[in-house]
Design an enzyme around this catalytic site. Structure first.
Site, short mmCIF file in Angstrom:
data_model
loop_
_atom_site.label_atom_id
_atom_site.label_comp_id
_atom_site.label_asym_id
_atom_site.label_seq_id
_atom_site.Cartn_x
_atom_site.Cartn_y
_atom_site.Cartn_z
N CYS A 1 44.05 18.84 13.42
CA CYS A 1 42.74 18.97 13.89
C CYS A 1 42.35 20.86 13.76
CB CYS A 1 42.56 18.73 15.41
SG CYS A 1 40.77 19.14 16.17
N CYS B 1 41.82 21.96 17.73
CA CYS B 1 42.98 21.89 18.74
C CYS B 1 44.53 21.83 18.20
CB CYS B 1 42.85 20.78 19.77
SG CYS B 1 43.01 19.33 19.14
N LYS C 1 11.08 2.73 -0.24
CA LYS C 1 11.18 4.15 -0.56
C LYS C 1 11.15 4.35 -1.85
CE LYS C 1 10.64 6.31 3.63
NZ LYS C 1 11.71 7.49 3.74
N GLU D 1 1.16 -1.14 0.09
CA GLU D 1 0.10 0.11 0.03
C GLU D 1 0.91 1.33 0.01
OE1 GLU D 1 -1.46 0.61 4.27
OE2 GLU D 1 -0.60 -1.32 4.28
N CYS E 1 41.26 18.30 23.27
CA CYS E 1 40.66 18.83 21.98
C CYS E 1 39.18 19.39 22.40
CB CYS E 1 40.32 17.94 21.03
SG CYS E 1 39.27 18.50 19.33
N ASP F 1 2.42 10.52 3.00
CA ASP F 1 3.47 11.48 3.51
C ASP F 1 2.69 12.60 4.40
OD1 ASP F 1 5.78 12.85 4.26
OD2 ASP F 1 6.27 13.90 2.18
N TYR G 1 -4.83 2.97 8.40
CA TYR G 1 -3.93 1.71 8.10
C TYR G 1 -3.31 0.83 9.16
CZ TYR G 1 -0.24 5.25 8.73
OH TYR G 1 0.42 5.99 9.36
N LYS H 1 2.96 4.58 1.04
CA LYS H 1 3.15 4.99 2.27
C LYS H 1 2.98 6.61 2.37
CE LYS H 1 7.18 5.59 5.52
NZ LYS H 1 7.00 6.85 5.67
N CYS I 1 41.26 13.08 15.13
CA CYS I 1 42.05 14.44 16.04
C CYS I 1 42.75 13.22 17.00
CB CYS I 1 41.34 15.44 16.58
SG CYS I 1 41.91 16.10 17.72
S1 IVH Z 1 2.24 1.03 9.11
C1 IVH Z 1 4.15 -0.33 13.35
N1 IVH Z 1 1.41 1.98 6.88
O1 IVH Z 1 5.03 5.86 8.20
C2 IVH Z 1 4.18 0.55 11.92
N2 IVH Z 1 2.70 3.35 8.08
O2 IVH Z 1 7.98 5.18 8.98
C3 IVH Z 1 3.07 0.87 11.46
N3 IVH Z 1 3.14 5.81 7.30
O3 IVH Z 1 4.83 6.47 11.57
C4 IVH Z 1 2.90 2.00 10.39
N4 IVH Z 1 1.87 5.36 5.49
O4 IVH Z 1 3.20 7.64 9.98
C5 IVH Z 1 2.04 2.31 8.09
N5 IVH Z 1 0.60 2.56 4.74
C6 IVH Z 1 1.32 3.09 5.80
C7 IVH Z 1 1.96 4.25 6.13
C8 IVH Z 1 2.53 4.48 7.35
C9 IVH Z 1 2.70 6.25 6.21
C10 IVH Z 1 3.95 6.53 8.23
C11 IVH Z 1 3.52 6.13 9.67
C12 IVH Z 1 4.64 5.72 10.33
C13 IVH Z 1 5.66 6.05 9.46
C14 IVH Z 1 6.90 4.96 9.57
#
Ligand code: IVH
Length: 717
Positions: free
Chosen positions: A431, A434, A326, A127, A461, A131, A238, A129, A455
């Site tokens: 350094c 120092c 990512k 799914e 230092c 932002d 989620y 991620k 250093c």
């Molecule tokens: S699952 C135990 N699903 O990413 C972890 N996180 O780097 C539960 N985030 O703090 C998170 N989209 O704010 C999950 N589809 C997604 C997400 C997601 C964004 C964020 C979330 C979390 C951060 C982790």
């Protein structure tokens, strides 16, 4: 500041950049005075004027908005205005994965951990991620009672009043929902709503917002819920926290349940059976990304079955059953203006690139890391050429890369644009702070020259000493509020002996010494009666400290938080630990073997710890520190009814019902310590077929041994 009062319309770009730098520093200073020291120097109106001017300049020169701009500092600064909420279950983060290959490794790792073969396929969900900002929504008896931000993962901020204004978040759940439900997800602002908001701002001649994420964060953290209500915030569910009953047994069915309860869920979530399919979906989402009305920065993969999630469990901060793949880092071209050398706590000389400001993926970057001198020369860690051997010179046109929250780095140079006569960069051999020699050690294990030049000044230092103190008071160490970088530098440099802090124990003698002094801290600029009282209070509160924090705070090379926790768990008390490290001084014998048998501590780390205790000056500082503070014995995990709590266990031979990793994780979750080798301290040896010398040794030492079935019977699993 020469152009301080010049009308914003008349500023040149260079003047604007200079003034934004000044304003960022100045506003940060006033924030600290106001929030942390309760000692504001200027009126609220003057403060607002500084902020307004910053906004106006940013509105005119959006490309110059700095990474540390006060307008971006929403959400980051600890707020004094929202009540803290301790999460019923911590809000964890996700591990990152940056390539298709790493994503396959993640899938393979899950199979390996669970001891399954690929033909017994494990399903994963994929799914986007989102932002935005993570949010935990708690419902009791079907009513929304608390909405909390993530905060540090353990404690967040109570933003319930504001969240109630978000129309798509249900205030009530259907009657069939369990009594306690915590739905977690992401609050975000749609790209279209963000654009409309900025159009409106522009029409009113007001400064523009930087990006949807920060705007969403700022909108949520409003004291006046009406402001939040006026911004269109949205939500995707989620994940979940505490649940009094589980309505489903897979990730996908949980999300479907949330949808049935009235929560918005992301339409792109899908379940797959193989790494190939996950990657196909990743690339599909990547292609869709520009057309989505919300910002995403990757794809999250999760093991679908919740019973398998439970077996996989967690590492210290993230689940083993999920990862965030990512999207590739963003890059941009800019000019390298100069190279500064920073000296760290361990004396490492780190080159930092000063850049012509440039926007990379929506953020203005002015500094980037250059790693070490070999990196600048075009040589990698194993001596191999990088960038086809191209070196980096001051004045070069360079490629800057920013991936997520990672520090930006310089990845390449444009040779065609190199100025004639540009000289190779000469890395200093002394350094810069120092003046001591800075050398590259030979790595004992690999026999290669270390990439890092250090250093040799040690305690002489200033930079190392100051960085040591900053580390000592930092958040995961002693966490002393009111002793930030500025204050540490002030106390370090103080002319007055009664106020000077050069080593950690002096933090704890400060109050006594200042009482004896004629100079009163509260009369010194930047302090005040209230802030001094708070500072001494904060110091006093740390006279008792968790053992792992104490060990971490010592700043021993290679000993990060995880290692400090391992040491604290293994030795239990400081007396025990300190004595063992001194005893291990000859790098042989029982104490040395025991240190090396701790699972997770390798020889390099073991050596660094023992070396630390061989330096008389360190021993002296630690013993002075122990006169002031008491490290509390390590708490064993809160499992007291387990038959193996506090026991040291060694697994050897092959296990058949679960993999070694799973066995280890399970034992640890029951409060046992898992060691890699058998010693007098071992309580139980679990031996499977093929067990050899470890089993022999256990028998020799008269240690209890058992097979896998006995072990499972013992732990009731
Ligand atoms: S699952 C135990 N699903 O990413 C972890 N996180 O780097 C539960 N985030 O703090 C998170 N989209 O704010 C999950 N589809 C997604 C997400 C997601 C964004 C964020 C979330 C979390 C951060 C982790």
């Amino acid at each position: 500041m020469s152009n301080e009062r010049k009308p914003v319309e008349q500023l040149t770009e260079a003047e604007a950049a200079e003034e934004l730098a000044f304003l960022a520093a100045e506003i940060a200073r006033h924030d600290a005075l106001y929030h942390r020291q309760d000692a504001p120097e200027i009126s609220d109106a003057d403060y607002d004027a500084l902020k307004r001017r910053n906004d106006l300049i940013e509105g005119r020169f959006p490309a110059l908005i700095r990474e540390d701009s006060p307008s971006r500092r929403v959400g980051a600064a600890p707020s004094l205005t929202f009540q803290p909420v301790v999460h019923a279950r911590p809000m964890l983060s996700l591990d990152n994965t940056f390539s298709d290959e790493d994503a396959r490794d993640f899938v393979a790792g899950v199979y390996r951990f669970l001891g399954r073969l690929p033909d017994h396929s494990i399903a994963f969900t994929a799914e986007p991620k989102i932002d935005g900002l993570s949010m935990s929504l708690r419902y009791e008896n079907g009513r929304l009672v608390t909405a909390a931000t993530r905060g540090d993962g353990t404690t967040g901020e109570n933003v319930t009043a504001n969240v109630r204004t978000i129309g798509m978040i249900p205030q009530r759940l259907p009657a069939d929902a369990p009594d306690v439900v915590e739905v977690r997800g992401e609050i975000y602002m749609a790209k279209s709503d963000f654009a409309a908001l900025n159009t409106e701002m522009a029409a009113q001649g007001r400064p523009l917002y930087v990006n949807p994420r920060n705007t969403a964060a700022g909108s949520l953290r409003q004291l006046d819920a009406k402001v939040t209500a006026s911004r269109k915030l949205r939500f995707f569910a989620y994940a979940w926290g505490e649940m009094s009953a589980m309505p489903a047994d897979t990730q996908l069915r949980m999300v479907e349940t949330f949808k049935a309860w009235g929560f918005p869920v992301n339409p792109l979530i899908q379940r797959f059976d193989s790494a190939d399919e996950l990657l196909e979906h990743y690339h599909h989402i990547e292609r869709e990304r520009p057309d989505l009305d919300y910002d995403i920065d990757g794809v999250v993969y999760k093991v679908d079955r919740l019973d398998l999630q439970a077996r996989l469990g967690f590492r210290s901060r993230s689940p083993r059953w999920a990862t965030a793949h990512k999207f590739p880092a963003e890059q941009a071209f800019t000019r390298l203006k100069g190279i500064d050398i920073q000296v760290g706590r361990t004396g490492a000389l780190t080159p930092v690139a000063r850049l012509e400001p440039i926007t990379v993926g929506g953020v203005v970057v002015t500094n980037a890391t250059l790693h070490n001198e070999d990196y600048i020369r075009g040589v990698g860690n194993r001596g191999e050429p990088i960038r086809e051997g191209r070196d980096i010179r001051i004045g070069d046109m360079v490629i800057v890369q920013r991936a997520g929250d990672v520090v930006p780095q310089i990845v390449d140079v444009v040779m065609d644009e190199r100025a004639e006569g540009a000289e190779p960069y000469k890395f200093p051999t002394t350094c810069p702070v120092c003046g001591s020699h800075a050398v590259r050690d030979i790595n004992e294990k690999s026999g290669r020259v270390d990439a890092v030049r250090r250093c040799t000044g040690g305690f002489v230092c200033r930079a190392q000493a100051v960085e040591h103190l900053k580390h000592f008071v930092s958040r995961n160490a002693f966490d002393i509020e009111g002793l930030g970088s500025k204050q540490i530098e002030f106390f370090f440099e103080s002319e007055d002996e009664n106020l000077r802090i050069r080593t950690a124990p002096e933090i704890f003698t400060l109050e006594r010494r200042q009482d004896a002094s004629l100079t009163k801290l509260e009369n010194i600029e930047g302090f005040g009666k209230v802030s001094v009282r708070k500072l001494f209070e904060a110091i006093k509160n740390r006279r008792k400290i968790a053992l792992h924090r104490f060990i971490y705070a010592l700043g021993i090379r290679h000993v990060g938080e995880t290692t400090a926790k391992l040491l604290a768990r293994s030795y239990g008390s400081y007396d025990h630990f300190g004595a063992a490290m001194v005893e291990a001084g000859s790098f042989a014998g029982d104490a040395w073997n025991e240190l090396n048998s701790i699972d997770g501590i390798g020889e390099v780390v073991a050596r660094a710890i023992v070396e630390f205790y061989k330096e008389p000056r360190n021993v002296e500082v630690v013993s002075r520190l122990l006169e002031e503070v008491t490290p509390e014995s390590a708490e064993m995990p809160a499992v007291t009814d387990s038959p193996v709590a506090g026991k040291t266990v060694v697994f050897t031979g092959s296990l058949e019902k679960m993999t070694r990793d799973e066995a280890k994780a399970k034992a640890e979750s029951l409060g046992a310590k898992v060691a890699g080798s058998v010693s007098k301290k071992t309580d139980i040896v679990v031996a499977g077929p093929g067990a050899g010398s470890k089993l022999d040794k256990a028998r020799e030492l008269g240690i209890q041994t058992m097979d896998e079935d006995d072990w499972l019977a013992l732990i009731g699993g």
